[in-house]
Design a protein around this motif. Structure first.
Motif, short mmCIF file in Angstrom:
data_model
loop_
_atom_site.label_atom_id
_atom_site.label_comp_id
_atom_site.label_asym_id
_atom_site.label_seq_id
_atom_site.Cartn_x
_atom_site.Cartn_y
_atom_site.Cartn_z
N UNK A 9 0.82 -1.22 0.00
CA UNK A 9 0.00 0.00 0.00
C UNK A 9 0.85 1.26 0.00
N UNK A 10 2.15 1.12 -0.27
CA UNK A 10 3.07 2.26 -0.26
C UNK A 10 4.32 1.92 0.51
N UNK A 11 5.33 2.73 0.35
CA UNK A 11 6.60 2.47 1.03
C UNK A 11 7.06 3.70 1.79
N UNK A 12 7.81 3.48 2.83
CA UNK A 12 8.44 4.55 3.59
C UNK A 12 9.94 4.36 3.49
N UNK A 13 10.62 5.41 3.01
CA UNK A 13 12.08 5.34 2.89
C UNK A 13 12.72 6.18 4.00
N UNK A 14 13.53 5.54 4.82
CA UNK A 14 14.24 6.24 5.89
C UNK A 14 15.54 6.81 5.33
#
Length: 301
Positions: A9-14
């Motif tokens: 459902x989407x990605x989070x990039x740190x």
């Protein structure tokens, strides 16, 4: 997720992160930070004639007066954080010999060039000497001694030294505006102020300087840190005569805020504790860094 082509459902990039360790008071002490202790004693006339038993400065042959008790209670603890045990001791509000000029920043040992005394006993000896040589007068001005210690604190701001000023006083402060300004200026320096009020006077102004409820300000400028701790001595007088326990409580309460105040200064300045000294192959073995004995400064942590 019921759909066969579902991935997410989407990605989070740190992009970045950092791990910061919380430094403690003991980390700085072990790294070599020295506590520079200075005491300032009230010699105003409101204390009463030192030769009379009703005086707060009366030197009884049988017991210490309130000034000596307060100084000993705090000094016996804090002296362990200063390696040379040389403590500047000042007086304020007295007329000095030979010309009778009033001073709010005079050395108890009579040495204008070096007001330092050797250990707590040295301070007590200088205090008793001053009582015999100066004339109690007034008014009750704090700003000169605060500025005196602030000047020394400003000279070394690399984290290797931290100044603590103990003011012992009996009365209502006379230079409130100037003292507020001095404290606001000192709040950005490596120093803390302890005020112990002796006698039965009203200490409302001291509570204001404490700044626990409302941070003090001067000329519209707020103090960067709360650096003042005030306690009335009368709250620690043990009616059973057990001075040991009551003075231990006094020391615990007046010194309780020093560790956090020291750490808050270091953190604000971005100063990390230095590594404790270690022995090298080319040098003689060194003793491990000595940790001072258990005290209110440690138990607070």
């Amino acid at each position: 997720m019921k759909k066969k082509k579902y991935v997410n459902s989407g990605t989070v990039t740190l992009l970045s992160f950092a791990v910061e360790s919380e430094c403690t008071f003991l980390d700085y002490i072990k790294g070599g930070t020295q506590i520079n202790f200075t005491v300032a004693i009230d010699f105003t006339a409101s204390n009463g004639n030192p030769s009379q038993s009703t005086s707060l400065h009366y030197m009884s042959p049988y017991q210490l007066n309130a000034y000596a008790l307060a100084l000993t209670a705090v000094g016996e603890i804090i002296q362990h954080y200063d390696s040379d045990k040389m403590f500047p001791a000042l007086g304020f509000g007295a007329k000095l010999p030979p010309d009778g000029r009033v001073s709010h920043e005079f050395p108890l040992n009579g040495n204008q060039e070096n007001p330092s005394c050797c250990g707590i006993d040295g301070i007590l000896e200088a205090y008793h000497h001053s009582l015999r040589t100066v004339q109690l007068y007034g008014p009750t001005n704090f700003a000169p001694v605060v500025t005196h210690v602030a000047r020394n604190a400003a000279a070394v701001q690399d984290g290797s030294q931290y100044s603590v000023l103990l003011i012992i006083t009996d009365g209502v402060i006379s230079d409130m505006a100037q003292t507020k300004e001095a404290i606001v200026n000192a709040a950005k320096l490596p120093m803390s102020i302890i005020i112990i009020g002796v006698g039965q006077a009203e200490f409302d102004a001291m509570v204001e300087l404490d700044g626990d409820d409302v941070r003090i300000s001067s000329r519209g400028k707020l103090a960067e840190r709360d650096i003042v701790q005030f306690v009335p001595f009368r709250d620690y007088v043990d009616r059973t005569g057990n001075h040991v326990l009551s003075m231990a409580r006094l020391a615990r309460d007046v010194l309780a805020e020093i560790p956090d105040q020291l750490v808050s200064y270091m953190k604000a300045q971005g100063i990390r504790p230095r590594s404790p000294p270690t022995a090298t192959a080319r040098s003689p073995p060194q003793s491990p860094a000595r940790t001072p004995p258990a005290s209110p400064l440690h138990t607070h942590i």
